[in-house]
Design a protein around this motif. Structure first.
Motif, PDB file in Angstrom:
ATOM      1  N   VAL A  79       0.850  -1.188   0.000  1.00  0.00           N
ATOM      2  CA  VAL A  79       0.000   0.000   0.000  1.00  0.00           C
ATOM      3  C   VAL A  79       0.888   1.240   0.000  1.00  0.00           C
ATOM      4  O   VAL A  79       1.693   1.432   0.923  1.00  0.00           O
ATOM      5  N   GLU A  80       0.734   2.041  -1.053  1.00  0.00           N
ATOM      6  CA  GLU A  80       1.540   3.258  -1.181  1.00  0.00           C
ATOM      7  C   GLU A  80       0.797   4.463  -0.622  1.00  0.00           C
ATOM      8  O   GLU A  80      -0.435   4.485  -0.579  1.00  0.00           O
ATOM      9  N   SER A  81       1.561   5.469  -0.266  1.00  0.00           N
ATOM     10  CA  SER A  81       0.988   6.746   0.157  1.00  0.00           C
ATOM     11  C   SER A  81       2.009   7.836  -0.093  1.00  0.00           C
ATOM     12  O   SER A  81       3.196   7.553  -0.281  1.00  0.00           O
ATOM     13  N   GLY A  82       1.519   9.087  -0.118  1.00  0.00           N
ATOM     14  CA  GLY A  82       2.430  10.216  -0.195  1.00  0.00           C
ATOM     15  C   GLY A  82       2.472  10.940  -1.518  1.00  0.00           C
ATOM     16  O   GLY A  82       3.182  11.941  -1.640  1.00  0.00           O
ATOM     17  N   GLY A  83       1.746  10.459  -2.508  1.00  0.00           N
ATOM     18  CA  GLY A  83       1.743  11.182  -3.776  1.00  0.00           C
ATOM     19  C   GLY A  83       0.974  12.479  -3.676  1.00  0.00           C
ATOM     20  O   GLY A  83       0.378  12.795  -2.647  1.00  0.00           O
ATOM     21  N   GLY A  84       1.002  13.253  -4.762  1.00  0.00           N
ATOM     22  CA  GLY A  84       0.262  14.505  -4.767  1.00  0.00           C
ATOM     23  C   GLY A  84       0.751  15.447  -5.829  1.00  0.00           C
ATOM     24  O   GLY A  84       1.472  15.053  -6.754  1.00  0.00           O
ATOM     25  N   LEU A  85       0.348  16.701  -5.689  1.00  0.00           N
ATOM     26  CA  LEU A  85       0.706  17.759  -6.628  1.00  0.00           C
ATOM     27  C   LEU A  85       1.741  18.670  -5.974  1.00  0.00           C
ATOM     28  O   LEU A  85       1.550  19.109  -4.828  1.00  0.00           O
ATOM     29  N   VAL A  86       2.805  18.965  -6.705  1.00  0.00           N
ATOM     30  CA  VAL A  86       3.865  19.811  -6.176  1.00  0.00           C
ATOM     31  C   VAL A  86       4.431  20.654  -7.308  1.00  0.00           C
ATOM     32  O   VAL A  86       4.385  20.250  -8.472  1.00  0.00           O
ATOM     33  N   GLN A  87       4.931  21.809  -6.970  1.00  0.00           N
ATOM     34  CA  GLN A  87       5.562  22.666  -7.976  1.00  0.00           C
ATOM     35  C   GLN A  87       6.976  22.179  -8.275  1.00  0.00           C
ATOM     36  O   GLN A  87       7.625  21.537  -7.438  1.00  0.00           O
ATOM     37  N   ALA A  88       7.452  22.489  -9.458  1.00  0.00           N
ATOM     38  CA  ALA A  88       8.819  22.141  -9.834  1.00  0.00           C
ATOM     39  C   ALA A  88       9.794  22.703  -8.806  1.00  0.00           C
ATOM     40  O   ALA A  88       9.636  23.834  -8.335  1.00  0.00           O
ATOM     41  N   GLY A  89      10.768  21.871  -8.451  1.00  0.00           N
ATOM     42  CA  GLY A  89      11.725  22.245  -7.425  1.00  0.00           C
ATOM     43  C   GLY A  89      11.332  21.786  -6.039  1.00  0.00           C
ATOM     44  O   GLY A  89      12.149  21.840  -5.111  1.00  0.00           O
ATOM     45  N   GLY A  90      10.109  21.337  -5.894  1.00  0.00           N
ATOM     46  CA  GLY A  90       9.613  20.899  -4.598  1.00  0.00           C
ATOM     47  C   GLY A  90       9.992  19.469  -4.278  1.00  0.00           C
ATOM     48  O   GLY A  90      10.729  18.815  -5.023  1.00  0.00           O
ATOM     49  N   SER A  91       9.467  18.989  -3.155  1.00  0.00           N
ATOM     50  CA  SER A  91       9.800  17.647  -2.662  1.00  0.00           C
ATOM     51  C   SER A  91       8.533  16.889  -2.279  1.00  0.00           C
ATOM     52  O   SER A  91       7.517  17.488  -1.901  1.00  0.00           O
ATOM     53  N   LEU A  92       8.624  15.586  -2.386  1.00  0.00           N
ATOM     54  CA  LEU A  92       7.588  14.677  -1.905  1.00  0.00           C
ATOM     55  C   LEU A  92       8.271  13.448  -1.331  1.00  0.00           C
ATOM     56  O   LEU A  92       9.382  13.087  -1.759  1.00  0.00           O
ATOM     57  N   ARG A  93       7.578  12.789  -0.409  1.00  0.00           N
ATOM     58  CA  ARG A  93       8.082  11.536   0.129  1.00  0.00           C
ATOM     59  C   ARG A  93       6.998  10.475  -0.010  1.00  0.00           C
ATOM     60  O   ARG A  93       5.904  10.630   0.509  1.00  0.00           O
ATOM     61  N   LEU A  94       7.347   9.414  -0.711  1.00  0.00           N
ATOM     62  CA  LEU A  94       6.430   8.288  -0.877  1.00  0.00           C
ATOM     63  C   LEU A  94       6.770   7.198   0.130  1.00  0.00           C
ATOM     64  O   LEU A  94       7.941   6.996   0.470  1.00  0.00           O
ATOM     65  N   SER A  95       5.738   6.518   0.578  1.00  0.00           N
ATOM     66  CA  SER A  95       5.907   5.376   1.474  1.00  0.00           C
ATOM     67  C   SER A  95       5.156   4.183   0.911  1.00  0.00           C
ATOM     68  O   SER A  95       4.136   4.344   0.242  1.00  0.00           O
ATOM     69  N   CYS A  96       5.652   3.008   1.216  1.00  0.00           N
ATOM     70  CA  CYS A  96       4.985   1.777   0.791  1.00  0.00           C
ATOM     71  C   CYS A  96       5.171   0.739   1.880  1.00  0.00           C
ATOM     72  O   CYS A  96       6.304   0.373   2.205  1.00  0.00           O
ATOM     73  N   ALA A  97       4.049   0.272   2.421  1.00  0.00           N
ATOM     74  CA  ALA A  97       4.097  -0.714   3.490  1.00  0.00           C
ATOM     75  C   ALA A  97       3.608  -2.059   2.990  1.00  0.00           C
ATOM     76  O   ALA A  97       2.560  -2.141   2.323  1.00  0.00           O
ATOM     77  N   ALA A  98       4.347  -3.098   3.315  1.00  0.00           N
ATOM     78  CA  ALA A  98       3.967  -4.459   2.940  1.00  0.00           C
ATOM     79  C   ALA A  98       3.288  -5.154   4.115  1.00  0.00           C
ATOM     80  O   ALA A  98       3.695  -4.973   5.264  1.00  0.00           O
ATOM     81  N   SER A  99       2.273  -5.931   3.814  1.00  0.00           N
ATOM     82  CA  SER A  99       1.586  -6.681   4.868  1.00  0.00           C
ATOM     83  C   SER A  99       1.253  -8.075   4.369  1.00  0.00           C
ATOM     84  O   SER A  99       1.141  -8.317   3.172  1.00  0.00           O
ATOM     85  N   GLY A 100       1.081  -8.987   5.308  1.00  0.00           N
ATOM     86  CA  GLY A 100       0.773 -10.372   4.986  1.00  0.00           C
ATOM     87  C   GLY A 100       1.239 -11.237   6.128  1.00  0.00           C
ATOM     88  O   GLY A 100       1.534 -10.750   7.221  1.00  0.00           O
TER      89      GLY A 100
END
Length: 119
Positions: free
Chosen positions: A5-26
């Protein structure tokens, strides 16, 4: 089965930053490599970055020096820190993991998270 399950995407201006996360379960699973791929409209899915259980990493040339992949093995989670984002980074980002579950190899994908970089 191993779910991602991923999270953290979105809209950002050029030069900006984002952090994506992905958690595994089972249950009863062990992960070898975790990573991120992306697919832009009209293009093939491509590897962005991946990291082994031991911490070895490799990156696409287009993101070297801007993106950093890391993982927390205790949490079965992989991260992608994206800095100095460019409009060309706009894509759906997919988490991927491979390993062993119930003594069988697996290769799982997340549902994807949209990253949009505006100019």
């Amino acid at each position: 089965q191993v779910q991602l399950v991923e999270s953290g995407g979105g809209l950002v201006q050029a030069g900006g930053s984002l952090r994506l996360s992905c958690a595994a379960s089972g249950t009863m699973f062990s992960i070898n490599t975790m990573g991120w791929h992306r697919q832009a409209p009209g293009k093939q899915r491509e590897l962005v970055a991946r990291i082994t259980r031991g911490g070895s990493t490799n990156y696409a040339d287009s993101v070297k020096g801007r993106f950093t992949v890391s993982r927390d093995n205790a949490k079965n989670t992989v991260y992608l820190q994206m800095n100095s984002l460019e409009p060309a980074d706009t894509a759906i980002y997919y988490c991927n993991a491979d390993g062993v579950v119930n003594f069988r190899r697996f290769d799982s994908w997340g549902q994807g998270t949209q990253v949009t970089v505006s100019s």
